[in-house]
Design a protein around this motif. Sequence first.
Motif, mmCIF file in Angstrom:
data_model
loop_
_atom_site.group_PDB
_atom_site.id
_atom_site.type_symbol
_atom_site.label_atom_id
_atom_site.label_comp_id
_atom_site.label_asym_id
_atom_site.label_seq_id
_atom_site.Cartn_x
_atom_site.Cartn_y
_atom_site.Cartn_z
ATOM 1 N N ASP A 1 20.008 -50.330 24.394
ATOM 2 C CA ASP A 1 21.433 -50.604 24.411
ATOM 3 C C ASP A 1 22.129 -49.801 25.512
ATOM 4 O O ASP A 1 22.919 -50.338 26.285
ATOM 5 C CB ASP A 1 21.989 -50.196 23.030
ATOM 6 C CG ASP A 1 23.059 -51.120 22.557
ATOM 7 O OD1 ASP A 1 24.063 -51.229 23.266
ATOM 8 O OD2 ASP A 1 22.896 -51.710 21.480
ATOM 9 N N GLY B 1 30.659 -52.750 15.045
ATOM 10 C CA GLY B 1 29.340 -53.071 15.582
ATOM 11 C C GLY B 1 29.574 -54.023 16.744
ATOM 12 O O GLY B 1 30.222 -55.052 16.582
ATOM 13 N N ALA C 1 28.900 -51.874 23.365
ATOM 14 C CA ALA C 1 29.676 -50.991 22.484
ATOM 15 C C ALA C 1 30.738 -50.234 23.286
ATOM 16 O O ALA C 1 31.845 -49.998 22.792
ATOM 17 C CB ALA C 1 28.749 -50.012 21.779
ATOM 18 N N VAL D 1 24.098 -45.514 19.945
ATOM 19 C CA VAL D 1 23.358 -46.688 20.428
ATOM 20 C C VAL D 1 21.907 -46.335 20.749
ATOM 21 O O VAL D 1 21.572 -45.172 20.955
ATOM 22 C CB VAL D 1 24.025 -47.260 21.710
ATOM 23 C CG1 VAL D 1 25.349 -47.924 21.371
ATOM 24 C CG2 VAL D 1 24.216 -46.190 22.776
ATOM 25 N N THR E 1 28.751 -48.831 16.984
ATOM 26 C CA THR E 1 27.308 -49.005 17.196
ATOM 27 C C THR E 1 27.053 -50.295 17.969
ATOM 28 O O THR E 1 27.939 -51.133 18.112
ATOM 29 C CB THR E 1 26.533 -49.080 15.871
ATOM 30 O OG1 THR E 1 26.971 -50.220 15.150
ATOM 31 C CG2 THR E 1 26.734 -47.848 15.020
ATOM 32 N N GLY F 1 21.587 -49.417 15.825
ATOM 33 C CA GLY F 1 22.817 -50.103 15.465
ATOM 34 C C GLY F 1 22.800 -50.543 14.008
ATOM 35 O O GLY F 1 23.736 -50.286 13.252
#
Lengths: 93, 287
Positions: free
Chosen positions: B98, B68, B74, B94, B49, B55
Amino acid sequence: MPLFKPEKKQIAQNAGKWDVVISEDMCKACGFCLQICPVDVFAWRRTANRLGWFPMYVAHEANCIGCMLCYQICPDFCINVAPKAEAEPAVAS
Amino acid sequence: MNKLAQKYLRPSQIPTKACHGCGIGMIENWLLQAIDELGLKQEDVVFGTGIGCVGRQTFATWGGDNFGATHGRALAVATGLKIAQPDKKYLVVVGDGDAAAIGTSHLIHAARRNLGVTVVCEDNMGYESTGGQFSPTTPAGYVTNSSPYGMVEPSFDPCDVVKAAGATFVAETTATQWHQTIKIVKKALQNDGFSFVHVRFPCNENFGAYALGTRDTLKNLEWIWEHTQGRTADGKPTDFTWETGIKHDASNSRPEFSKILRDLVRKAGGTPASAALDRVEGVVVDD
Ligand SMILES: Cc1ncc(C[n+]2csc(CCOP(=O)(O)OP(=O)(O)O)c2C)c(N)n1
Ligand code: SF4
Ligand code: SF4
Ligand code: SF4
């Protein structure tokens, strides 16, 4: 067609064969299960859970037709629906 | 707790950290169903994540290996892991910020390389964990915390971008399409290459409150459903419609990135690094 249909159906066919269990301590009272259930199974509790929400509980399990809509929609992994275990056959005495 | 959450998740991380009625938990439940239907076990899947509500909610819920990463990165972490341990399935979950804002370049290059991961971009149409600012996927004209007069920029479709970059599987669904989402995630996980699944979901606390003027969980989810159907509950056409379904499926049509690298290292004559890579695959090479 709306996702949540306000009117509940009276479906007897296939009903009464399902165990519906809610983890009331995890419920955040979004109301999705109550709204999506096509028959009348759920209701609000009047006492708060440890999260501070007034959770849902299984009020009329006998109405459940096992459609699994509540299982799919619950965002908090609260609901389990499974076929009832067959009743133990009576032992002849 | 439902059966699959008991089987795959860490009980200490449930109930979810998300607000009530947030779609993140629903989508995670469907991911578990896809994983279960494919017969995958906890140890077969690495769950990654990023940062944000998506996340924070999904980080460390997975009972098996998980990570994480920092915001937008990620896929950088997943690239390293996939090269080191190619036999696992990588599920990278995500947010839209992100995937499609801070992490766009990682997304594009992972797609171009056909890195063997499945990215599930859970899109709440904004930066919701930081207060509801607009993101590249906020629909044009919609009011957010940082666009009080309406979002002036046109929105950006991450599916088009990853497809153009070379992703071998691309699909879109919403948080009201459970069967479709489960089916799509199963296909995505079966592609030995880069899969991208874009799932829109409702955020009551921010997007709902600013853009739709309500924190009513039912109205927010109904709004998502209407924009999937192209019709409002009372039959009027919606202002725009999301086309959902599989948008591109070239699964297993070209070599996966970590495999190309391993083959190349072997061709180059087997350095200690290639031996290490081979050991991971169970073949021990003398160096
Ligand atoms: C490098 C970096 N820049 C900025 C931030 C601040 N930040 C934290 S969460 C977030 C937005 C997340 O939005 P999105 O990825 O859409 O996830 P959501 O919260 O909406 O699920 C930002 C900008 C950060 N943590 N790290
Ligand atoms: S499975 Fe859930 S939604 Fe379906 S009838 Fe039973 S309680 Fe209602
Ligand atoms: S869907 Fe889940 S969280 Fe929402 S009210 Fe029902 S049991 Fe509670
Ligand atoms: S702020 Fe929005 S996206 Fe974040 S957990 Fe709450 S409802 Fe979900």
